[in-house]
Motif scaffolding. Structure first.
Motif: not given
Lengths: 350, 289
Positions: A86-98, A262-269
């Protein structure tokens, strides 16, 4: 539409027409998750209730999330990685704040999980805890006169060609614990080298390193393997269905623990549908689904009481915070990940 | 003098799709790999750079040489094994089977498995070679074994057997093609001159069929060299091949730069092998045809 995306589209016009068309259709969720986490028994009622259509793609390991998201394309809306990823996905900017105010059951979830380092950064939350369990060991009951209690059993010369281990960097976690190195997520180079030596020593005992859940089930069923680490509750249940009696145990050297969020992908429409899905996942319906299908423990003990019998509730350690605290919950390896991965590859190159 | 415009347009129309295809799906991806191979891994992903660290790592960490040598060894055994089985089979089809229908049927028996999924064919060998598999059951029923043996599956031999089975059509087809083209008159002439069958085979048939063997060898070798399914399905703890390492760099390690460098090293090895075999093939043609 961003400028970058538009330029990319100009290049491969025909493919992009399709992509843009599907992206503009409201209420379609593409989730990248584990087999069993998108069971029809849960997804169909969700689709009927919300009008959000769900398509699931399955991963074989946690290592599949980042490469699939790095490949880009805005394909996925929700991912369900484990707490080491999870944390590396956050650091890479792949997922957005909930926005946790939009997750109604947030307060019911285990505090150990909602405050875990892996799902937050700078005080912001990026994941909603979904399911958890241990990585215990399991053995064929009919093959052991005295039940094994230590990881050392996997090095027992009497078990030549009868042992399996998950084909994953976690093999190093197992060997390090046998060496007495309990800091398995922050091993030094020397400790990793010592773990490699142990794994190479173990080689004559190894029949096969397993890479999928189904493969380990096959290995036990076809009498190739008698003992291995396992995804607690899952493979043992599949084997029980096949009439193979296996026993899970937590060794003296402890067991790793895992927790999927569960994480939300950055910029999901499809943010609206994404939040509806996240809420469903931690509700009694969603948690009951993952319990019935996978046999995993619930991150929401309040909801779990609704669908588990008191016996199940305690069998899955829902009432036992000490058990949860005793597990070595997976941690993000950050810049040490390639060191672990190469060390594991090096063992397999011998 | 150049061709009329209409002819040139037609030529362009015929040639441009394959050229475009090659450019878009071969040249550009390889160029991207080449660029990536100089990048550097930096948590959480990787960053553009120009440095030779990835190639240095491949040269200095012995695990890569070990896996490359293992992969070469397995590819060599698969090619040799395929040739030893495929040559007699193709020879039998071309020179011994008289009825064309029967010959076609036997030829198709080798080629037809190509229509079945590779995974399915490789998986079949798990069922045959396993501890409770068909081979063990058979050996126990005829009394060779008293209890099931685990030596057949999950080792390099199982990988070689599976890969020979999967890739042997690529050996049979080119050998069959060259043997079929050898004029029967040459063999008759040899026998008219009083040369025995075995010497005729060594002096006439075999040399003329070398291009087919080389072509088959090249194909089975390169296909095996890039395989990563057999190690997962039937390989044991010592089954890791170079393609698996590359896959793990792109996946587990999220080190696309190192993966790209490895892929290019692998590409160079394969190109070298193809160049050498091309020389062999031409040598064969120049000398014997």
């Amino acid at each position: 539409m961003t400028k970058k995306r538009f330029l990319g589209c100009a290049g491969i016009a025909s493919i992009c027409v399709a992509t843009l068309a599907s992206a503009s259709t409201a209420g379609e969720l593409n989730i990248l998750t584990w087999e069993g986490y998108a069971d029809p028994s849960v997804i169909e009622p969700f689709e009927a209730a919300t009008g959000c259509k769900v398509s699931a793609t399955y991963v074989g390991s946690n290592d599949d999330f980042a490469p699939k998201l790095a490949a880009g394309g805005g394909v996925f809306d929700i991912v369900t990685p484990s707490i080491d990823t999870t944390f590396s996905l956050i650091e890479a900017g792949f997922v957005q704040e909930i926005d946790i105010s939009r997750i109604s059951a947030w307060g019911d979830l285990y505090k150990q999980f909602t405050t875990a380092d892996g799902i937050q950064k700078d005080g912001k939350i990026y994941g909603v805890p979904y399911a958890w369990g241990a990585i215990p060991f399991m053995y064929r009951k009919d093959k052991f006169d005295t039940p094994p209690t230590s990881i050392a059993a996997l090095w027992d010369p009497a078990l030549k060609g009868r042992v399996s281990l998950w084909d994953d960097k976690s093999a190093l976690y197992v060997a390090a614990r046998l060496n007495g190195d309990m800091n398995i997520y922050s091993l030094s180079d020397e400790q990793i080298a010592a773990a490699q030596v142990k794994l190479i020593e173990q080689r004559p005992n190894i029949r096969k390193y397993w890479s999928t859940a189904g493969e380990l089930v096959d290995l036990f069923k076809s009498d190739e393997v008698w003992i291995s680490n396992t995804w607690g509750g899952y493979q043992s249940a599949l084997l029980a269905d096949e009439g193979v009696e296996v026993v899970e145990f937590i060794p003296e050297e402890g067991a790793e623990g895992w927790m999927d969020s569960n994480m939300i992908v950055t910029g999901t429409p499809n943010e609206e549908c994404a939040y509806q899905f996240l809420n469903m996942a931690v509700s009694a319906e969603g948690q009951g689904g993952v319990f019935r299908v996978n046999g995993y423990s619930s991150t929401n003990p309040v909801a779990a009481k609704e669908f588990m019998t008191p016996e199940e509730f305690s069998a899955l350690h829902q009432d036992d915070p000490d058990y949860l605290n005793s597990l070595l919950l997976w941690e993000n390896l950050a810049d040490r990940l390639p060191v672990y991965t190469n060390a594991w590859n090096s063992v397999k190159s011998q | 003098m150049s061709a009329p415009l209409s002819v040139r347009l037609k030529r362009a129309a015929v040639l441009s799709p394959p050229l475009l295809w090659t450019f878009v799906f071969m040249f550009i991806p390889y160029a991207i790999l080449f660029v990536y191979s100089f990048w550097v891994q930096k948590y959480p992903t990787f960053q553009p750079a120009f440095q030779f660290g990835n190639y240095l790592q491949i040269a200095t960490d012995p695990q890569y040489l070990r896996v490359l040598l293992r992969t070469l060894k397995i590819a060599l055994f698969v090619s040799l094994g395929s040739a030893l089985i495929a040559y007699p089979y193709a020879y039998f089809l071309v020179f011994k089977v008289r009825r064309p229908g029967f010959r076609l049927a036997l030829y198709m028996a080798v080629v037809a498995p190509l229509w079945v999924s590779y995974l399915l064919r490789a998986y079949t060998w798990k069922i045959i070679l396993g501890t409770t598999g068909i081979l063990n059951s058979f050996l126990m029923s005829i009394g060779v074994l008293s209890e099931p043996s685990s030596v057949f599956l999950y080792n390099q031999t199982a990988m070689i057997i599976t890969l020979i089975y999967v890739f042997i059509p690529f050996m049979v087809m080119p050998i069959y093609a060259v043997l079929e083209k050898i004029p029967k008159s040459l063999i008759e002439a040899s026998s008219d001159l009083g040369v025995g069958r075995f010497r005729t085979f060594l002096m006439v048939t075999l040399p003329l069929s070398i291009p087919g063997i080389v072509a088959g060898f090249t194909m089975t070798f390169t296909l095996t060299f890039g395989d990563f399914i057999a190690p997962i399905l039937v390989g044991g703890p010592d089954g890791l091949m170079i393609a698996n390492v590359i896959a793990s760099q792109f996946g587990a390690a999220l080190n696309w730069p190192l993966g790209s460098a490895l892929a290019l090293v692998m590409l160079m090895i394969v190109l070298t092998i193809i160049t050498i075999s091309d020389r062999f093939e031409r040598l064969g043609q120049g000398k014997f045809a």
